[in-house]
Write an enzyme that holds these catalytic residues in place. Structure first.
Site, PDB file in Angstrom:
ATOM      1  N   CYS A 223      39.154 -45.893 -63.445  1.00 17.40           N
ATOM      2  CA  CYS A 223      39.995 -44.645 -63.522  1.00 17.40           C
ATOM      3  C   CYS A 223      41.155 -44.573 -64.035  1.00 17.40           C
ATOM      4  O   CYS A 223      41.904 -43.644 -64.716  1.00 17.40           O
ATOM      5  CB  CYS A 223      39.811 -43.960 -62.051  1.00 17.40           C
ATOM      6  SG  CYS A 223      40.888 -45.218 -60.883  1.00 17.40           S
TER       7      CYS A 223
ATOM      8  N   ASP B 129      41.809 -35.223 -63.172  1.00 20.30           N
ATOM      9  CA  ASP B 129      41.175 -36.168 -62.378  1.00 20.30           C
ATOM     10  C   ASP B 129      40.077 -37.048 -63.297  1.00 20.30           C
ATOM     11  O   ASP B 129      39.262 -36.350 -63.575  1.00 20.30           O
ATOM     12  CB  ASP B 129      40.691 -35.659 -61.089  1.00 20.30           C
ATOM     13  CG  ASP B 129      40.273 -36.558 -60.264  1.00 20.30           C
ATOM     14  OD1 ASP B 129      40.042 -37.758 -60.475  1.00 20.30           O
ATOM     15  OD2 ASP B 129      39.970 -36.170 -58.954  1.00 20.30           O
TER      16      ASP B 129
ATOM     17  N   HIS C  26      38.049 -38.725 -62.022  1.00 16.19           N
ATOM     18  CA  HIS C  26      36.412 -39.649 -61.184  1.00 16.19           C
ATOM     19  C   HIS C  26      35.444 -38.270 -61.338  1.00 16.19           C
ATOM     20  O   HIS C  26      35.262 -37.618 -60.330  1.00 16.19           O
ATOM     21  CB  HIS C  26      37.100 -39.430 -59.791  1.00 16.19           C
ATOM     22  CG  HIS C  26      38.133 -40.353 -59.546  1.00 16.19           C
ATOM     23  ND1 HIS C  26      39.535 -40.212 -59.853  1.00 16.19           N
ATOM     24  CD2 HIS C  26      38.271 -41.636 -59.291  1.00 16.19           C
ATOM     25  CE1 HIS C  26      40.341 -41.041 -59.614  1.00 16.19           C
ATOM     26  NE2 HIS C  26      39.510 -42.156 -59.122  1.00 16.19           N
TER      27      HIS C  26
END
EC number: 3.4.22.-
Length: 474
Positions: A144, A356, A358
Site C-alpha cells: 500500500c 485508498d 487497498h
C-alpha cells in the site's frame, strides 16, 4: 497489513477451496502462465505471507491459499466499507489538490466530482507477472505504501504534462456525495461506467487523452513499466527491501527519485528528497539547472519525509498540514494510519480527504490501444479524522519552472513561519545553500567550541602549574 479492498460483486475472486482442488498446486516454484482462477502463480505470497521454513513444494500450496484468503477478506471488507456513506458538510469549504470548493449549488458539486475522479488511483493488483526475487503475483497486504507513492508521483506527472485545469472527461458517472443538511441528499451508486473515447473532441483534447493514457501505462504492473510495482520493488532491493516487505514513506520517496532518474520517457522532470526535514534551495537549483545558464529549469517534484509527533500525530501540526494542502503546488501527503497507507489529497474541517490503495483489482493489460481506464480512477470520496493520521509521512510539492519554485519557496516560508508561532518545531525548514555546506559548518562550529584549553609550552614535557585561565568550564 489489515486493509480494505474491492467490492466482491464487481470483481471476481477465487475461493480458498479452488486452491485445494487444482492439481498444479504442488508444482515447483518458478515462472508460469496466468492463473485462470484469478490469483496468479501458486507462490504468490511467499515472502509476504510466510512459511519460510517449509519444504520446497508445500509452501506453494500454503502460500496460494493464504493469498486467496487475504484477497477474499479484502473483498469482503471493502464491500462493507463502500456501502457506507461518506458525508460532506454543505456549509464548510472542501479543499482538494489546492482548489477550494463550496457546495452551494449543483455546479459546485459537479466541479468537485470532476476534479476528484480525475486523480489517478493506483491500488493493489493481482495476476501480474512475478515480482523480482520471487514468485509474488499480487501486492495485496503489503504494497500500500508503494501504491500511495505511485499516486503522489502520478499527480506530479499530471501537473507536468497536462494543464492544471485538466479533468478526465469520461469520469462523470459519479453520483454526488452526501451533503449534510442538503435538501435532497444523494448517495454514491458505484463506479462510473466506461465510455468510449469522444472522437468528436478537438485535437487538444485528444492529445490530452493520449497523454493521460500514457501516464497510466507508466504505472502498469509489468516489468517494463518505468514506475510500475516491479520497477519500484527492484529499486528497493538496494536498500535491503524485497517484495512482501513493509516500505516506509521515506524509503518510498527515495525509490521514486531513482525511478524518475532512470526513466528515459521523462527527461525534463527530476525528484528531490529533502534531508533531515530541510529543503536546501541550492541543492534543488543545482538539480534542475541545465548546462546552458539561459535555458529553462527542469521541473521538480520535492518530497519531504517528516514525522509529526511521537506515537501519534501531535495536534499542533494540524493547522500547518491544512495550510499545505491548500497550496496549489502541493501534491498531497503520502502517509495514512498506522500500518495502513493512504494518499491524502485534501481536507474539510477536521477530516482528511484521501485515496485508498487497498482495493485489490485484476491487472489491466495496458498494451491494448483502448485499455479500460475506470479502475485507475476512484469515484468514491473518503475521509478520515486528522487525529487518526500516522505521524510518519512524506509531503510532496511540484514546481514546473524557476518562477514556480520561487513562488513555492515564498509560500512555504509563509506557512512554516506562521505555524511555528504555536509549535516548538516547524514541520520542516527551507535553507539557503547546499546540505553539504551546512554539514561542514555545523562540524566546524562544534570543533570551534573548546571544552578544554591546554597551556602552550615552549618545551615538550615541561610542567606548568594550572591556573583558572587555562581551562574553560562549561
Amino acid at each position: 497489513m489489515n486493509s480494505v479492498s474491492p467490492a466482491a460483486a464487481q470483481y471476481r475472486s477465487s475461493s480458498p477451496e479452488d486452491a485445494r482442488r487444482r492439481p498444479e498446486a504442488r508444482r515447483p516454484r518458478g515462472p508460469r502462465g496466468p492463473d485462470p482462477n484469478g490469483l496468479g502463480p501458486s507462490g504468490a505470497s511467499g515472502p509476504a505471507l510466510g512459511s519460510p521454513g517449509a519444504g520446497p513444494s508445500e509452501p506453494d500450496e500454503v502460500d496460494k491459499f493464504k493469498a486467496k484468503f487475504l484477497t477474499a477478506w479484502n473483498n469482503v471488507k471493502y464491500g462493507w466499507v463502500v456501502k457506507s456513506r461518506t458525508s460532506f458538510s454543505k456549509i464548510s469549504s472542501i479543499h482538494l489538490c489546492g482548489r477550494r470548493y463550496r457546495f452551494e449549488g449543483e455546479g459546485d458539486i459537479q466541479r468537485f466530482q470532476r476534479d476528484f475522479v480525475s486523480r489517478l488511483w493506483l491500488t493493489y493488483r493481482r495476476d501480474f507477472p512475478p515480482l523480482p526475487g520471487g514468485c509474488l503475483t499480487s501486492d495485496c497486504g503489503w504494497g500500500c505504501m508503494l501504491r500511495s507513492g505511485q499516486m503522489m508521483l502520478a499527480q506530479g506527472l499530471l501537473l507536468h504534462f497536462l494543464p492544471r485545469d485538466w479533468t478526465w472527461a469520461e469520469g462523470m458517472g459519479l453520483g454526488p456525495p452526501e451533503l449534510s443538511g442538503s435538501a435532497s441528499p444523494s448517495r454514491y451508486h458505484g463506479p462510473a461506467r466506461w465510455m468510449p473515447p469522444r472522437w468528436a473532441q478537438g485535437a487538444p483534447e485528444l492529445e490530452q487523452e493520449r497523454r493521460h493514457r500514457q501516464i497510466v501505462s507508466w504505472f502498469a504492473d509489468h516489468p517494463r513499466a518505468p514506475f510500475g510495482l516491479h520497477r519500484l520493488v527492484e529499486l528497493g532491493q538496494s536498500s535491503g527491501k524485497k517484495a512482501g516487505d513493509w516500505y516506509g514513506p521515506s524509503l518510498v520517496a527515495h525509490i521514486l527519485r531513482k525511478a524518475v532518474e532512470s526513466c528515459s520517457d521523462v527527461t525534463r522532470l527530476v525528484v528531490y528528497v529533502s534531508q533531515d526535514c530541510t529543503v536546501y534551495k541550492a541543492d534543488v537549483a543545482r538539480l534542475v539547472a541545465r548546462p546552458d545558464p539561459t535555458a529553462e529549469w527542469k521541473s521538480v517534484v520535492i518530497l519531504v519525509p517528516v514525522r509529526l509527533g511521537g506515537e501519534t500525530l501531535n495536534p499542533v501540526y494540524v493547522p500547518c498540514v491544512k495550510e499545505l494542502l491548500r497550496c496549489e503546488l502541493c501534491l498531497g501527503i503520502m502517509g495514512g494510519k498506522p500500518r495502513h497507507s493512504l494518499y491524502f489529497i485534501g481536507y474539510q474541517d477536521d477530516f482528511l480527504l484521501y485515496l485508498d490503495p487497498h482495493y485489490c483489482q485484476p491487472t489491466v493489460d495496458v498494451s491494448q490501444a483502448d485499455f479500460p481506464l475506470e479502475s485507475f480512477h476512484c469515484t468514491s470520496p473518503r475521509k478520515m479524522a486528522f487525529a487518526k493520521m500516522d505521524p510518519s509521512c512524506t509531503v510532496g510539492f511540484y514546481a514546473g519552472d524557476r518562477k514556480e519554485f520561487e513562488t513555492l519557496c515564498s509560500e512555504l516560508t509563509r506557512v512554516l513561519s506562521s505555524s511555528s508561532a504555536t509549535e516548538r518545531y516547524p514541520m520542516f525548514t527551507l535553507a539557503e545553500g547546499h546540505a553539504q555546506d551546512h554539514s561542514l559548518d555545523d562540524l566546524c562550529s562544534q570543533l570551534a567550541q573548546p571544552t578544554l584549553r591546554l597551556p602552550r609550552t615552549g618545551r615538550l614535557l615541561r610542567a606548568k602549574r594550572p591556573s583558572s585561565e587555562d581551562f574553560v568550564f562549561l
